[in-house]
Motif scaffolding. Sequence first.
Motif, short mmCIF file in Angstrom:
data_model
loop_
_atom_site.label_atom_id
_atom_site.label_comp_id
_atom_site.label_asym_id
_atom_site.label_seq_id
_atom_site.Cartn_x
_atom_site.Cartn_y
_atom_site.Cartn_z
N MET A 2 0.82 -1.19 0.00
CA MET A 2 0.00 0.00 0.00
C MET A 2 0.86 1.25 0.00
SD MET A 2 -3.29 0.48 2.35
CE MET A 2 -4.21 2.00 2.39
N ILE A 3 0.45 2.27 -0.76
CA ILE A 3 1.09 3.57 -0.67
C ILE A 3 0.05 4.60 -0.25
CG2 ILE A 3 3.01 3.13 -2.23
CD1 ILE A 3 1.50 4.38 -4.46
N LEU A 46 15.18 2.38 -6.52
CA LEU A 46 15.16 3.85 -6.56
C LEU A 46 15.30 4.33 -8.00
CD1 LEU A 46 17.10 5.37 -3.52
CD2 LEU A 46 14.68 4.90 -3.78
N THR A 47 16.16 3.68 -8.75
CA THR A 47 16.33 4.05 -10.15
C THR A 47 15.02 3.83 -10.90
OG1 THR A 47 18.63 3.35 -9.99
CG2 THR A 47 17.74 3.67 -12.21
N GLN A 61 7.40 10.53 -2.08
CA GLN A 61 6.40 9.63 -2.65
C GLN A 61 7.08 8.55 -3.48
OE1 GLN A 61 3.52 8.96 -2.10
NE2 GLN A 61 2.44 10.74 -1.30
N ARG A 62 8.07 8.95 -4.25
CA ARG A 62 8.78 7.97 -5.07
C ARG A 62 9.49 6.94 -4.19
NH1 ARG A 62 9.70 9.77 -10.66
NH2 ARG A 62 8.62 11.76 -10.89
N ALA A 63 10.09 7.41 -3.09
CA ALA A 63 10.78 6.49 -2.19
C ALA A 63 9.78 5.51 -1.56
CB ALA A 63 11.50 7.27 -1.09
N MET A 64 8.58 6.01 -1.21
CA MET A 64 7.57 5.13 -0.63
C MET A 64 7.10 4.10 -1.65
SD MET A 64 4.06 6.04 1.37
CE MET A 64 3.46 7.02 0.04
N ILE A 65 6.99 4.52 -2.91
CA ILE A 65 6.61 3.59 -3.96
C ILE A 65 7.69 2.51 -4.09
CG2 ILE A 65 6.21 3.35 -6.45
CD1 ILE A 65 5.06 6.27 -6.33
#
Lengths: 314, 321
Positions: free
Chosen positions: B91-92, B133-134, B158-162
């Motif tokens: 989940m995000i 991360l990439t 948000q990207r890190a959480m994804i």
Amino acid sequence: MAALSEASGVSVRYGGVAALTDVDFAVSAGETVAIIGESGCGKSTLGRTLLLLQPPTSGTVRFRGEDLTALPARALRQRRRFMQMMFQDPYASLNARMTIGETLAEPLVVHGLATWRTARPRVAQMLARVGLDPGVTSRYPHEFSGGQRQRIAIARAVIAGPDLVVADEPLSALDITVQGQILDLLAALQAAQNLTYVFISHDLPVVRHIAGRVAVMLGGRMVEQGPPAEVFATPAHPYTQALLAAVPIPDPALARARMATAAALPAATPAPPNACPFVPRCPAARPICTESMPPLRDIAAHRRAACWLNEVPA
Amino acid sequence: MTETLLDIANLHVRFGATTAVAGACLHVSKGEAVGLVGESGSGKSATILAALRLHPPNARISATHLTLGGHDVLTLPQPALRRLRGRFAAMIFQDPLTALNPLLTIGTQIAEVLTRHRALSPADARRQAAALLTQVGITDPARRLAQYPHEFSGGMRQRAMIAAALAGDPALLIADEPTTALDVTVQAELVRLIAGLQRQRGMGLLWVTHDLALMAGIVDRVVVMYAGRVMESGPVAALYANPRHPYTIALLESLPRLDQGRGRVLAGGPPDLTRPTSGCVFAPRCSARMPRCMQAPPMFAAGDSHVACWLAAPAGAEVAA
């Protein structure tokens, strides 16, 4: 026509950080002007500076022609009755320990327009005007829904009879159907009390339909101004184009097509000191854009833009 | 027949006297993107929390059917449930700061998922975290892994959480308003990123939102909730082009658009969820209200869609309650 509220050459610095750089902005009585831009662009700082809730580091801020920065504190407090702020989050902006009656009476009492007792009929009248039951005065903010709380915050902002209301994202925390109801209320109050709105928003479709003029900010600078119908149809700044290209389209086929074709907008990164703040992300950047910030100049009737593309032939 | 990831039938969620969800049905298949739309109080969040059994302890849940990857969520023992969350369904959230630990580096948090759910060695986990991360578009991953959440901008967080959510290689990604607090420019990039990852990985995606505009380009099917009930569900193209339920119509009409009008205003507010009604929950605000709306409509099939409205009843149908 003389401006109701006017910022001239205003800069605001927090420590070493420039929140606003040399901003000119004016609002005439009865107008609705929207300020748009991404977070950190300076739109909220400009709104607060217009009310002198944030003193400028340099430049002047006038209200009804008076230089607010030159006023003694007591005189400034008197002027506050005529310029009010409305916030995004009615959960945070209402005092949880004050009843609705006290919340609405307070501005009247503070400005010497009524006592706690004589404020009552005006509070009841104001509640009715914003679409709430006048019988709720003894209740507390937590007993209301988000939309109702925003109505209370609006009532508090306009009860003392201001001329200018700076509304900072007043719809963002609300459901879409509630947003429409609040927009109707803001329009009705504007007509009834001859209000002037500075509407700070990131919601371009809303701005398109409620503002007579839109101001686009980026990196603490004003980069474009004009009537929203024209600015959104033919944006003169690549940044305005980028903002428009990011507006979600409520149509599955069009949205998919755009997602497949639109070029990615690079993330915001700092620009060199004298450069246009959009340089690191601009698809049309030229050497001059890194060398100097373009001035905000008239490009057509009622329209201004700060971009070298409008000035220097390629 | 495609593999079912999440299957919910006749879900009820109650908190004290409040009925948050009353008879909701929801289905997500492998590789399918479903949008769950509703305003505050529609029951969309209560529905997904129940789907992962993350609901608060005071909630009373019942369902005819509630399975995640074929497992009965309501009776599954805790250890198996924990394996299911993160590994099968991740989940995000809207606010990455609620999902990320402020005291741990981004690298530690992603590596933790990798060692726990994928049994990778610490060195492999580190390498895999950098690769993730990439994948989510974060440049210079080696440096970024050593940073803390507060050192990231909102969009980067948000990207890190994804990336952390993808670390368990989930079959189903549940996104709860993941872009609400962000700038439109950042929103647009994240939506594109999530849509791309969903396609590449063949994941199921459940996109929970109040924003009908934002999800139009990424979902295959839409489920519209109001006051704890599903009002309408159907393929995205049909739902936007030819909405059947008066609430769906009102919701679409209320959207301000750049190219069209300001949008129509839907008056009134949602009903009091502590007072059960025997009629249609939308009837008090509905412009097409009829006498038989005093009786709650069942779900009618209308083309490829399903609609809980008497207007969609086949001719002659008088379904008894």
